[in-house]
Design an enzyme around this catalytic site. Structure first.
Site, PDB file in Angstrom:
ATOM      1  N   HIS A 199     -11.241 -26.419  46.033  1.00 18.15           N
ATOM      2  CA  HIS A 199     -12.397 -26.904  46.779  1.00 18.15           C
ATOM      3  C   HIS A 199     -13.671 -26.348  46.140  1.00 18.15           C
ATOM      4  CE1 HIS A 199      -9.639 -27.428  50.508  1.00 18.15           C
ATOM      5  NE2 HIS A 199      -9.805 -28.578  49.891  1.00 18.15           N
ATOM      6  N   PHE A 210     -12.648 -20.659  46.436  1.00 16.94           N
ATOM      7  CA  PHE A 210     -11.483 -19.779  46.269  1.00 16.94           C
ATOM      8  C   PHE A 210     -10.199 -20.364  46.858  1.00 16.94           C
ATOM      9  CE2 PHE A 210     -15.096 -16.686  47.463  1.00 16.94           C
ATOM     10  CZ  PHE A 210     -15.681 -16.793  46.211  1.00 16.94           C
ATOM     11  N   HIS A 211      -9.940 -21.655  46.620  1.00 20.60           N
ATOM     12  CA  HIS A 211      -8.748 -22.302  47.169  1.00 20.60           C
ATOM     13  C   HIS A 211      -7.879 -22.943  46.085  1.00 20.60           C
ATOM     14  CE1 HIS A 211     -11.103 -23.018  51.209  1.00 20.60           C
ATOM     15  NE2 HIS A 211     -10.787 -21.744  51.017  1.00 20.60           N
ATOM     16  N   PRO A 212      -7.540 -22.267  45.005  1.00 20.56           N
ATOM     17  CA  PRO A 212      -6.699 -22.914  43.994  1.00 20.56           C
ATOM     18  C   PRO A 212      -5.279 -23.131  44.502  1.00 20.56           C
ATOM     19  CG  PRO A 212      -6.978 -20.597  43.463  1.00 20.56           C
ATOM     20  CD  PRO A 212      -7.881 -20.885  44.633  1.00 20.56           C
TER      21      PRO A 212
END
Length: 542
Positions: free
Chosen positions: A301, A475-477
Protein backbone atom coordinates in the site's frame (compact mmCIF):
# COMPACT_ATOMS: atom_id res chain seq x y z
CA UNK A 1 28.84 -26.71 13.02
CA UNK A 2 27.14 -27.13 16.39
CA UNK A 3 24.09 -29.37 16.67
CA UNK A 4 21.23 -27.39 18.20
CA UNK A 5 19.15 -30.53 18.62
CA UNK A 6 16.15 -32.21 17.07
CA UNK A 7 12.67 -30.72 17.31
CA UNK A 8 9.28 -31.68 16.00
CA UNK A 9 8.76 -28.16 14.65
CA UNK A 10 11.19 -25.38 13.78
CA UNK A 11 9.71 -21.91 13.33
CA UNK A 12 11.85 -19.30 11.55
CA UNK A 13 10.95 -15.78 12.64
CA UNK A 14 9.36 -14.69 15.93
CA UNK A 15 7.16 -12.09 14.32
CA UNK A 16 3.39 -11.88 14.13
CA UNK A 17 2.85 -15.36 12.69
CA UNK A 18 5.80 -17.05 14.38
CA UNK A 19 4.79 -16.05 17.91
CA UNK A 20 1.27 -17.41 17.47
CA UNK A 21 2.52 -20.65 15.89
CA UNK A 22 4.97 -21.15 18.76
CA UNK A 23 2.11 -20.76 21.23
CA UNK A 24 -0.31 -23.07 19.47
CA UNK A 25 2.11 -25.85 18.53
CA UNK A 26 3.65 -25.97 22.00
CA UNK A 27 0.19 -26.55 23.45
CA UNK A 28 0.74 -30.18 22.46
CA UNK A 29 2.98 -31.18 25.37
CA UNK A 30 4.37 -34.09 23.39
CA UNK A 31 5.68 -31.77 20.67
CA UNK A 32 9.03 -29.96 20.87
CA UNK A 33 9.26 -26.54 19.22
CA UNK A 34 12.22 -24.32 18.34
CA UNK A 35 11.60 -20.64 17.54
CA UNK A 36 14.51 -18.86 15.82
CA UNK A 37 14.64 -15.05 15.75
CA UNK A 38 17.33 -12.85 14.21
CA UNK A 39 16.54 -9.91 16.49
CA UNK A 40 16.73 -9.44 20.22
CA UNK A 41 14.17 -9.60 23.02
CA UNK A 42 11.42 -7.00 23.06
CA UNK A 43 12.79 -5.27 26.17
CA UNK A 44 13.47 -1.91 24.47
CA UNK A 45 11.27 0.70 26.16
CA UNK A 46 10.21 2.43 22.94
CA UNK A 47 8.56 -0.76 21.69
CA UNK A 48 5.96 -0.50 24.44
CA UNK A 49 5.18 3.23 24.50
CA UNK A 50 2.92 3.63 21.44
CA UNK A 51 4.57 6.78 20.09
CA UNK A 52 7.89 4.92 20.31
CA UNK A 53 7.46 3.58 16.79
CA UNK A 54 9.25 6.82 15.84
CA UNK A 55 12.36 5.44 17.54
CA UNK A 56 11.97 1.81 16.43
CA UNK A 57 11.71 2.30 12.67
CA UNK A 58 15.11 2.66 10.95
CA UNK A 59 16.78 1.65 14.20
CA UNK A 60 19.09 -1.40 14.04
CA UNK A 61 17.89 -2.40 17.52
CA UNK A 62 14.46 -3.29 16.11
CA UNK A 63 14.51 -2.97 12.30
CA UNK A 64 16.17 -4.85 9.41
CA UNK A 65 16.98 -1.45 7.81
CA UNK A 66 15.92 -2.46 4.31
CA UNK A 67 15.66 0.04 1.47
CA UNK A 68 13.89 -0.33 -1.85
CA UNK A 69 15.62 -0.07 -5.17
CA UNK A 70 15.23 3.29 -6.89
CA UNK A 71 11.68 3.30 -8.22
CA UNK A 72 10.64 4.90 -11.50
CA UNK A 73 7.09 5.37 -10.22
CA UNK A 74 8.49 7.43 -7.36
CA UNK A 75 10.52 9.54 -9.77
CA UNK A 76 13.72 7.66 -8.97
CA UNK A 77 13.41 7.70 -5.18
CA UNK A 78 14.40 4.86 -2.86
CA UNK A 79 12.36 4.31 0.31
CA UNK A 80 13.19 3.17 3.81
CA UNK A 81 11.39 -0.18 4.11
CA UNK A 82 10.90 -1.10 7.79
CA UNK A 83 10.58 -4.75 8.88
CA UNK A 84 10.65 -5.81 12.52
CA UNK A 85 13.84 -7.48 13.75
CA UNK A 86 12.90 -8.23 17.36
CA UNK A 87 10.58 -10.56 19.26
CA UNK A 88 7.12 -9.70 18.00
CA UNK A 89 8.47 -8.69 14.59
CA UNK A 90 6.47 -6.00 12.88
CA UNK A 91 3.86 -6.08 15.66
CA UNK A 92 6.57 -4.48 17.82
CA UNK A 93 7.15 -1.51 15.51
CA UNK A 94 3.96 -1.08 13.46
CA UNK A 95 1.03 1.33 13.73
CA UNK A 96 -0.99 -0.98 16.03
CA UNK A 97 -4.15 -0.64 13.90
CA UNK A 98 -6.53 -3.59 14.17
CA UNK A 99 -7.90 -4.19 10.68
CA UNK A 100 -9.19 -7.28 8.92
CA UNK A 101 -9.92 -5.97 5.44
CA UNK A 102 -13.04 -6.74 3.43
CA UNK A 103 -15.11 -9.85 2.86
CA UNK A 104 -14.26 -9.50 -0.81
CA UNK A 105 -10.55 -10.04 -0.08
CA UNK A 106 -10.96 -13.50 1.38
CA UNK A 107 -13.54 -14.59 -1.18
CA UNK A 108 -10.95 -13.76 -3.86
CA UNK A 109 -8.35 -15.89 -2.06
CA UNK A 110 -10.82 -18.77 -1.97
CA UNK A 111 -11.68 -18.43 -5.66
CA UNK A 112 -8.01 -18.38 -6.67
CA UNK A 113 -7.01 -21.39 -4.57
CA UNK A 114 -10.22 -23.37 -4.98
CA UNK A 115 -10.30 -23.75 -1.19
CA UNK A 116 -13.58 -22.57 0.44
CA UNK A 117 -11.97 -22.47 3.88
CA UNK A 118 -10.49 -19.08 2.94
CA UNK A 119 -13.91 -17.50 2.39
CA UNK A 120 -14.92 -14.67 4.74
CA UNK A 121 -17.54 -16.68 6.60
CA UNK A 122 -14.90 -19.33 7.34
CA UNK A 123 -12.05 -17.03 8.41
CA UNK A 124 -14.27 -14.81 10.58
CA UNK A 125 -14.40 -17.42 13.39
CA UNK A 126 -10.60 -17.63 13.22
CA UNK A 127 -10.29 -13.86 13.72
CA UNK A 128 -12.74 -14.08 16.62
CA UNK A 129 -10.86 -16.93 18.32
CA UNK A 130 -7.71 -14.85 18.69
CA UNK A 131 -9.43 -11.57 19.60
CA UNK A 132 -10.12 -9.87 22.92
CA UNK A 133 -12.40 -7.05 21.76
CA UNK A 134 -13.06 -4.05 23.98
CA UNK A 135 -16.81 -4.27 23.31
CA UNK A 136 -17.10 -7.96 24.18
CA UNK A 137 -18.16 -10.89 22.03
CA UNK A 138 -20.86 -10.52 19.38
CA UNK A 139 -21.58 -11.66 15.82
CA UNK A 140 -18.36 -10.12 14.49
CA UNK A 141 -16.01 -10.02 17.48
CA UNK A 142 -14.47 -12.34 20.01
CA UNK A 143 -13.58 -11.88 23.68
CA UNK A 144 -11.06 -13.68 25.85
CA UNK A 145 -8.46 -14.29 23.14
CA UNK A 146 -4.87 -13.15 23.43
CA UNK A 147 -5.02 -10.37 20.82
CA UNK A 148 -6.26 -7.30 22.72
CA UNK A 149 -8.22 -4.71 20.72
CA UNK A 150 -9.01 -1.36 22.38
CA UNK A 151 -10.31 2.08 21.51
CA UNK A 152 -7.75 4.86 21.34
CA UNK A 153 -7.32 7.02 24.41
CA UNK A 154 -7.48 10.47 22.81
CA UNK A 155 -9.46 12.60 20.36
CA UNK A 156 -8.62 15.71 18.34
CA UNK A 157 -10.98 18.48 17.21
CA UNK A 158 -9.27 18.59 13.82
CA UNK A 159 -9.88 14.86 13.31
CA UNK A 160 -13.51 15.10 14.46
CA UNK A 161 -13.96 17.89 11.89
CA UNK A 162 -12.33 15.76 9.19
CA UNK A 163 -14.84 12.99 9.96
CA UNK A 164 -17.71 15.49 9.64
CA UNK A 165 -16.25 16.78 6.36
CA UNK A 166 -15.97 13.22 5.05
CA UNK A 167 -19.64 12.68 5.83
CA UNK A 168 -20.50 15.87 3.96
CA UNK A 169 -18.93 14.45 0.79
CA UNK A 170 -20.68 11.09 1.15
CA UNK A 171 -18.44 8.97 3.44
CA UNK A 172 -20.63 7.78 6.32
CA UNK A 173 -19.40 7.66 9.91
CA UNK A 174 -18.58 4.25 11.39
CA UNK A 175 -17.54 2.91 14.77
CA UNK A 176 -16.26 -0.45 13.50
CA UNK A 177 -14.15 -1.19 10.41
CA UNK A 178 -14.09 -4.94 11.02
CA UNK A 179 -17.45 -6.37 10.05
CA UNK A 180 -16.48 -7.36 6.50
CA UNK A 181 -17.52 -4.03 4.93
CA UNK A 182 -15.15 -1.34 6.15
CA UNK A 183 -16.71 1.60 4.31
CA UNK A 184 -16.93 4.75 6.42
CA UNK A 185 -14.90 7.15 8.53
CA UNK A 186 -14.02 6.82 12.21
CA UNK A 187 -11.27 6.32 14.76
CA UNK A 188 -9.21 3.15 14.38
CA UNK A 189 -9.25 0.43 17.03
CA UNK A 190 -5.74 -0.49 18.14
CA UNK A 191 -3.73 -3.38 19.56
CA UNK A 192 -2.99 -1.79 22.92
CA UNK A 193 -3.64 -2.63 26.54
CA UNK A 194 -4.33 0.39 28.75
CA UNK A 195 -2.29 2.72 26.57
CA UNK A 196 0.64 0.33 26.04
CA UNK A 197 1.47 -1.47 22.79
CA UNK A 198 0.25 -5.06 22.73
CA UNK A 199 2.62 -7.01 20.48
CA UNK A 200 2.51 -10.71 19.64
CA UNK A 201 5.45 -11.50 21.93
CA UNK A 202 3.37 -10.36 24.92
CA UNK A 203 0.22 -11.96 23.60
CA UNK A 204 1.56 -15.39 22.66
CA UNK A 205 5.05 -16.05 24.04
CA UNK A 206 4.90 -15.03 27.70
CA UNK A 207 2.79 -18.02 28.72
CA UNK A 208 4.25 -20.39 26.14
CA UNK A 209 7.82 -20.31 27.43
CA UNK A 210 6.69 -21.80 30.75
CA UNK A 211 5.61 -25.03 29.09
CA UNK A 212 9.11 -26.45 28.81
CA UNK A 213 8.70 -27.76 25.26
CA UNK A 214 9.33 -24.41 23.55
CA UNK A 215 12.85 -23.09 23.07
CA UNK A 216 13.43 -19.55 21.79
CA UNK A 217 16.79 -18.59 20.31
CA UNK A 218 17.25 -14.86 19.67
CA UNK A 219 20.12 -13.17 17.83
CA UNK A 220 20.23 -16.05 15.34
CA UNK A 221 20.45 -15.42 11.60
CA UNK A 222 19.13 -18.17 9.31
CA UNK A 223 21.49 -18.94 6.44
CA UNK A 224 19.54 -21.62 4.62
CA UNK A 225 17.19 -24.54 4.90
CA UNK A 226 18.79 -27.94 4.70
CA UNK A 227 17.12 -30.15 2.11
CA UNK A 228 17.55 -33.86 1.48
CA UNK A 229 16.35 -36.48 -0.96
CA UNK A 230 13.38 -38.56 0.12
CA UNK A 231 11.31 -41.26 -1.63
CA UNK A 232 8.79 -38.60 -2.66
CA UNK A 233 11.35 -35.94 -3.66
CA UNK A 234 12.98 -33.14 -1.72
CA UNK A 235 12.30 -32.76 1.99
CA UNK A 236 13.25 -29.98 4.39
CA UNK A 237 15.12 -31.66 7.25
CA UNK A 238 16.25 -28.63 9.22
CA UNK A 239 17.77 -25.17 9.39
CA UNK A 240 21.34 -23.85 9.28
CA UNK A 241 21.87 -20.61 11.18
CA UNK A 242 24.39 -18.52 13.08
CA UNK A 243 24.16 -17.24 16.65
CA UNK A 244 26.48 -16.49 19.56
CA UNK A 245 29.45 -16.53 17.16
CA UNK A 246 28.75 -20.13 16.19
CA UNK A 247 27.33 -22.03 13.26
CA UNK A 248 24.29 -24.16 14.16
CA UNK A 249 22.14 -26.85 12.64
CA UNK A 250 18.72 -27.76 14.05
CA UNK A 251 16.87 -30.82 12.78
CA UNK A 252 13.12 -30.81 12.16
CA UNK A 253 11.43 -34.16 12.63
CA UNK A 254 7.99 -33.07 11.49
CA UNK A 255 7.91 -29.64 9.78
CA UNK A 256 9.79 -26.40 9.30
CA UNK A 257 7.63 -23.28 9.27
CA UNK A 258 9.05 -20.24 7.52
CA UNK A 259 7.61 -17.06 9.09
CA UNK A 260 10.22 -14.50 8.09
CA UNK A 261 7.78 -12.20 6.30
CA UNK A 262 7.28 -10.94 2.77
CA UNK A 263 10.96 -9.97 2.47
CA UNK A 264 12.72 -12.60 4.59
CA UNK A 265 10.78 -15.69 3.52
CA UNK A 266 11.49 -15.47 -0.23
CA UNK A 267 15.10 -14.56 0.52
CA UNK A 268 15.60 -17.68 2.66
CA UNK A 269 13.89 -19.88 0.08
CA UNK A 270 16.10 -18.53 -2.69
CA UNK A 271 19.27 -18.95 -0.62
CA UNK A 272 18.19 -22.57 -0.05
CA UNK A 273 17.82 -23.36 -3.75
CA UNK A 274 14.04 -22.90 -3.93
CA UNK A 275 13.03 -20.27 -6.44
CA UNK A 276 13.46 -19.16 -10.06
CA UNK A 277 16.28 -21.32 -11.44
CA UNK A 278 17.91 -18.54 -13.56
CA UNK A 279 18.12 -16.22 -10.52
CA UNK A 280 19.64 -18.92 -8.33
CA UNK A 281 22.19 -19.93 -10.96
CA UNK A 282 23.14 -16.29 -11.44
CA UNK A 283 24.27 -16.23 -7.80
CA UNK A 284 25.96 -19.63 -7.76
CA UNK A 285 23.15 -21.47 -5.99
CA UNK A 286 22.15 -24.89 -7.24
CA UNK A 287 18.38 -25.00 -7.90
CA UNK A 288 16.79 -27.74 -5.83
CA UNK A 289 13.19 -26.79 -6.64
CA UNK A 290 12.52 -24.50 -9.61
CA UNK A 291 9.64 -22.44 -8.23
CA UNK A 292 9.43 -19.31 -10.39
CA UNK A 293 6.98 -17.47 -8.14
CA UNK A 294 9.32 -17.17 -5.15
CA UNK A 295 9.90 -13.46 -4.62
CA UNK A 296 7.44 -12.34 -7.29
CA UNK A 297 3.96 -10.79 -6.82
CA UNK A 298 5.14 -8.18 -4.28
CA UNK A 299 2.25 -5.86 -3.37
CA UNK A 300 2.19 -2.93 -0.97
CA UNK A 301 0.00 0.00 0.00
CA UNK A 302 1.54 3.26 -1.19
CA UNK A 303 0.29 6.23 0.81
CA UNK A 304 0.04 9.68 -0.76
CA UNK A 305 0.66 12.15 2.05
CA UNK A 306 -1.39 15.32 1.50
CA UNK A 307 -0.82 18.00 4.14
CA UNK A 308 -2.80 21.13 5.01
CA UNK A 309 -1.95 24.13 7.16
CA UNK A 310 -4.79 25.12 9.50
CA UNK A 311 -5.65 27.95 11.87
CA UNK A 312 -7.46 28.16 15.18
CA UNK A 313 -7.16 24.50 16.19
CA UNK A 314 -4.70 22.44 18.22
CA UNK A 315 -2.45 19.98 16.37
CA UNK A 316 0.55 17.98 17.53
CA UNK A 317 2.86 20.31 15.57
CA UNK A 318 2.30 23.22 17.92
CA UNK A 319 1.79 21.14 21.05
CA UNK A 320 5.05 19.19 20.69
CA UNK A 321 7.17 22.17 19.62
CA UNK A 322 7.06 23.94 23.00
CA UNK A 323 8.59 22.87 26.30
CA UNK A 324 5.32 23.24 28.22
CA UNK A 325 3.51 21.24 25.53
CA UNK A 326 6.04 18.44 25.82
CA UNK A 327 5.73 18.52 29.62
CA UNK A 328 1.97 18.26 29.35
CA UNK A 329 2.24 15.33 26.93
CA UNK A 330 4.64 13.49 29.22
CA UNK A 331 2.55 14.04 32.34
CA UNK A 332 -0.66 12.93 30.65
CA UNK A 333 0.92 9.65 29.63
CA UNK A 334 2.68 9.09 32.96
CA UNK A 335 -0.52 9.68 34.94
CA UNK A 336 -3.23 8.28 32.66
CA UNK A 337 -1.53 6.35 29.82
CA UNK A 338 -3.39 8.68 27.44
CA UNK A 339 -2.66 11.65 25.22
CA UNK A 340 -0.22 11.95 22.31
CA UNK A 341 2.26 9.41 23.72
CA UNK A 342 -0.49 6.77 23.48
CA UNK A 343 -1.11 7.66 19.83
CA UNK A 344 -1.03 5.17 17.02
CA UNK A 345 0.75 6.78 14.04
CA UNK A 346 -2.69 7.35 12.52
CA UNK A 347 -5.77 7.89 14.63
CA UNK A 348 -8.62 8.52 12.19
CA UNK A 349 -9.36 6.32 9.20
CA UNK A 350 -11.68 6.28 6.24
CA UNK A 351 -12.52 3.76 3.53
CA UNK A 352 -14.26 4.89 0.39
CA UNK A 353 -14.24 4.75 -3.40
CA UNK A 354 -11.88 6.84 -5.51
CA UNK A 355 -14.62 6.85 -8.15
CA UNK A 356 -18.23 5.58 -8.11
CA UNK A 357 -17.45 2.69 -10.49
CA UNK A 358 -15.53 0.82 -7.78
CA UNK A 359 -17.47 -2.20 -6.51
CA UNK A 360 -16.22 -1.82 -2.93
CA UNK A 361 -14.12 0.85 -1.18
CA UNK A 362 -10.74 0.91 -2.88
CA UNK A 363 -8.89 3.63 -0.95
CA UNK A 364 -8.02 4.06 2.72
CA UNK A 365 -7.20 7.24 4.63
CA UNK A 366 -4.83 7.50 7.58
CA UNK A 367 -5.41 10.96 9.04
CA UNK A 368 -3.03 12.54 11.55
CA UNK A 369 -3.10 15.84 13.52
CA UNK A 370 0.48 16.62 12.48
CA UNK A 371 2.77 17.17 9.51
CA UNK A 372 6.45 16.74 8.70
CA UNK A 373 8.60 16.67 5.58
CA UNK A 374 9.38 12.97 5.83
CA UNK A 375 9.41 10.23 8.42
CA UNK A 376 12.05 10.75 11.11
CA UNK A 377 12.29 14.53 10.60
CA UNK A 378 10.94 17.18 13.03
CA UNK A 379 7.32 18.26 12.96
CA UNK A 380 6.58 21.50 11.14
CA UNK A 381 6.45 24.64 13.27
CA UNK A 382 2.92 25.57 12.20
CA UNK A 383 -0.43 23.84 12.90
CA UNK A 384 -1.32 21.29 10.23
CA UNK A 385 -2.85 17.90 9.55
CA UNK A 386 -1.95 15.13 7.13
CA UNK A 387 -4.44 13.04 5.17
CA UNK A 388 -2.58 10.05 3.72
CA UNK A 389 -4.55 8.06 1.16
CA UNK A 390 -3.58 4.68 -0.28
CA UNK A 391 -4.84 2.47 -3.09
CA UNK A 392 -6.09 -0.67 -1.33
CA UNK A 393 -5.86 -2.93 -4.37
CA UNK A 394 -2.88 -1.83 -6.46
CA UNK A 395 -2.41 -3.54 -9.81
CA UNK A 396 1.36 -3.00 -9.80
CA UNK A 397 3.48 -6.04 -8.94
CA UNK A 398 7.05 -5.93 -7.72
CA UNK A 399 9.57 -8.51 -6.58
CA UNK A 400 12.13 -9.48 -3.92
CA UNK A 401 15.31 -11.12 -5.21
CA UNK A 402 18.58 -12.04 -3.58
CA UNK A 403 21.48 -9.79 -4.52
CA UNK A 404 24.09 -12.51 -3.91
CA UNK A 405 24.53 -15.90 -2.32
CA UNK A 406 25.55 -14.20 0.94
CA UNK A 407 22.84 -14.81 3.55
CA UNK A 408 23.77 -11.56 5.30
CA UNK A 409 23.33 -9.38 2.21
CA UNK A 410 20.01 -7.55 1.97
CA UNK A 411 17.82 -8.64 -0.95
CA UNK A 412 16.80 -6.28 -3.73
CA UNK A 413 13.30 -4.96 -3.08
CA UNK A 414 11.58 -3.58 -6.18
CA UNK A 415 7.94 -2.56 -5.54
CA UNK A 416 7.26 -0.98 -8.98
CA UNK A 417 4.89 1.55 -7.44
CA UNK A 418 2.54 3.48 -9.78
CA UNK A 419 3.79 1.43 -12.73
CA UNK A 420 0.30 0.82 -14.16
CA UNK A 421 -2.13 3.28 -15.71
CA UNK A 422 -4.85 2.11 -13.31
CA UNK A 423 -2.72 2.84 -10.24
CA UNK A 424 -1.81 6.29 -11.55
CA UNK A 425 -5.51 7.02 -12.21
CA UNK A 426 -6.48 5.95 -8.66
CA UNK A 427 -3.70 8.20 -7.32
CA UNK A 428 -5.00 11.23 -9.23
CA UNK A 429 -8.60 10.54 -8.25
CA UNK A 430 -7.59 10.09 -4.60
CA UNK A 431 -5.84 13.46 -4.48
CA UNK A 432 -8.92 15.15 -5.92
CA UNK A 433 -11.13 13.37 -3.36
CA UNK A 434 -8.93 14.61 -0.52
CA UNK A 435 -9.28 18.15 -1.80
CA UNK A 436 -13.07 17.75 -1.81
CA UNK A 437 -13.01 16.66 1.84
CA UNK A 438 -10.73 19.58 2.78
CA UNK A 439 -13.12 21.97 1.04
CA UNK A 440 -16.21 20.65 2.86
CA UNK A 441 -17.96 23.05 5.30
CA UNK A 442 -16.90 21.22 8.49
CA UNK A 443 -13.23 22.06 7.90
CA UNK A 444 -13.65 25.62 6.65
CA UNK A 445 -13.59 27.04 10.19
CA UNK A 446 -9.88 26.11 10.23
CA UNK A 447 -9.09 27.56 6.77
CA UNK A 448 -7.19 24.49 5.43
CA UNK A 449 -4.42 25.40 2.99
CA UNK A 450 -2.86 22.60 0.95
CA UNK A 451 0.94 22.74 0.92
CA UNK A 452 1.77 19.14 0.07
CA UNK A 453 1.80 18.49 -2.83
CA UNK A 454 0.28 21.94 -3.56
CA UNK A 455 -2.71 23.24 -5.56
CA UNK A 456 -0.63 23.80 -8.69
CA UNK A 457 -1.00 20.10 -9.60
CA UNK A 458 -4.30 19.65 -11.46
CA UNK A 459 -4.25 17.28 -14.43
CA UNK A 460 -4.11 13.49 -14.12
CA UNK A 461 -0.51 13.53 -15.32
CA UNK A 462 0.50 16.31 -12.91
CA UNK A 463 -1.19 14.59 -9.97
CA UNK A 464 0.44 11.23 -10.75
CA UNK A 465 3.80 12.99 -10.95
CA UNK A 466 3.12 14.69 -7.61
CA UNK A 467 2.13 11.36 -6.07
CA UNK A 468 5.50 9.97 -7.14
CA UNK A 469 7.22 12.86 -5.34
CA UNK A 470 5.40 12.66 -1.99
CA UNK A 471 4.26 9.05 -1.59
CA UNK A 472 5.80 6.51 0.73
CA UNK A 473 5.14 2.97 1.83
CA UNK A 474 2.68 2.35 4.63
CA UNK A 475 4.64 -0.81 5.44
CA UNK A 476 2.32 -3.53 4.10
CA UNK A 477 4.42 -5.77 1.81
CA UNK A 478 2.72 -9.07 0.99
CA UNK A 479 2.44 -11.72 -1.71
CA UNK A 480 5.98 -12.88 -2.45
CA UNK A 481 5.29 -16.57 -1.71
CA UNK A 482 1.67 -16.57 -2.74
CA UNK A 483 -0.70 -19.46 -2.44
CA UNK A 484 -2.59 -20.90 -5.38
CA UNK A 485 -4.08 -23.97 -6.97
CA UNK A 486 -2.05 -26.94 -8.21
CA UNK A 487 -2.21 -25.74 -11.85
CA UNK A 488 -1.01 -22.22 -10.98
CA UNK A 489 2.58 -22.04 -12.21
CA UNK A 490 3.39 -18.94 -10.12
CA UNK A 491 1.98 -20.27 -6.84
CA UNK A 492 4.69 -20.99 -4.26
CA UNK A 493 2.48 -22.72 -1.70
CA UNK A 494 -0.85 -24.55 -1.81
CA UNK A 495 -3.92 -23.48 0.15
CA UNK A 496 -2.49 -25.18 3.26
CA UNK A 497 0.73 -23.18 2.73
CA UNK A 498 2.91 -26.19 1.89
CA UNK A 499 5.82 -25.27 -0.38
CA UNK A 500 5.60 -26.65 -3.89
CA UNK A 501 8.11 -29.41 -4.56
CA UNK A 502 9.47 -29.65 -1.00
CA UNK A 503 7.95 -31.79 1.74
CA UNK A 504 7.77 -30.82 5.43
CA UNK A 505 8.05 -27.10 4.67
CA UNK A 506 5.41 -24.37 4.90
CA UNK A 507 5.47 -20.61 4.61
CA UNK A 508 3.16 -18.95 7.15
CA UNK A 509 3.18 -15.15 6.97
CA UNK A 510 1.97 -12.23 4.83
CA UNK A 511 3.98 -13.44 1.85
CA UNK A 512 1.36 -16.13 1.12
CA UNK A 513 -1.43 -13.62 0.42
CA UNK A 514 -2.27 -13.86 -3.29
CA UNK A 515 -3.92 -10.42 -3.14
CA UNK A 516 -3.25 -7.75 -0.56
CA UNK A 517 -6.03 -7.19 1.98
CA UNK A 518 -8.07 -3.99 1.83
CA UNK A 519 -6.49 -2.45 4.91
CA UNK A 520 -3.65 -2.94 7.38
CA UNK A 521 -2.15 -6.43 7.14
CA UNK A 522 -0.97 -7.37 10.62
CA UNK A 523 -4.11 -9.02 11.99
CA UNK A 524 -4.85 -10.87 8.71
CA UNK A 525 -1.37 -12.37 9.08
CA UNK A 526 -2.27 -13.47 12.60
CA UNK A 527 -5.44 -15.08 11.25
CA UNK A 528 -3.40 -16.99 8.66
CA UNK A 529 -1.15 -18.37 11.40
CA UNK A 530 -4.09 -19.32 13.61
CA UNK A 531 -5.79 -21.14 10.75
CA UNK A 532 -2.69 -23.10 9.73
CA UNK A 533 -1.74 -23.92 13.33
CA UNK A 534 -5.08 -25.70 13.65
CA UNK A 535 -4.41 -27.61 10.41
CA UNK A 536 -0.98 -28.71 11.60
CA UNK A 537 -2.22 -29.87 15.00
CA UNK A 538 -5.07 -31.78 13.39
CA UNK A 539 -2.73 -33.57 10.97
CA UNK A 540 -0.36 -34.49 13.82
CA UNK A 541 -3.15 -36.04 15.89
CA UNK A 542 -4.26 -38.36 13.11
Amino acid sequence: MENAGKYDYIIIGAGTAGCLLANRLSQDRGASVLLIEAGRKDDYIWIHIPVGYLYCIDNPRTDWLYRTEQDAGLNGRSLVYPRGKVLGGCSSINGMIYMRGQQHDYDRWSALTGDPSWRWENVLPVFKKTEDFHGGADEFHGAGGEWRVERQRLRWDILDSFQQAAQQVGIPPTDDFNRGDNEGCGYFDVNQKKGIRWNTAKAFLRTSVRRGNLEIMTGCHVKRLRLADSPSGQRCVGVEFTGNNQEWFAEAAHETLLCAGAIGSPQILQLSGIGPAPLLQQHGIKPVADVPGVGENLQDHLQIRMAFKVRGVKTLNTLANSWHGKLRIGLEYALNRSGPMSMAPSQLGAFTRSDPAQETPNVQYHVQPLSLERFGEPLHGFPAFTASVCNLRPTARGHVRIASGDAFAAPKITPNYLSTAEDRKVAADSLRLTRRIAAAPALQRYAPEEFKPGPQFQTDQELAQAAGDISTTIFHPVGTCRMGSSDDAMAVVDSELRVRGVAALRVVDASVMPFITSGNCNSPTLMIAEKIAARIRTSRSR
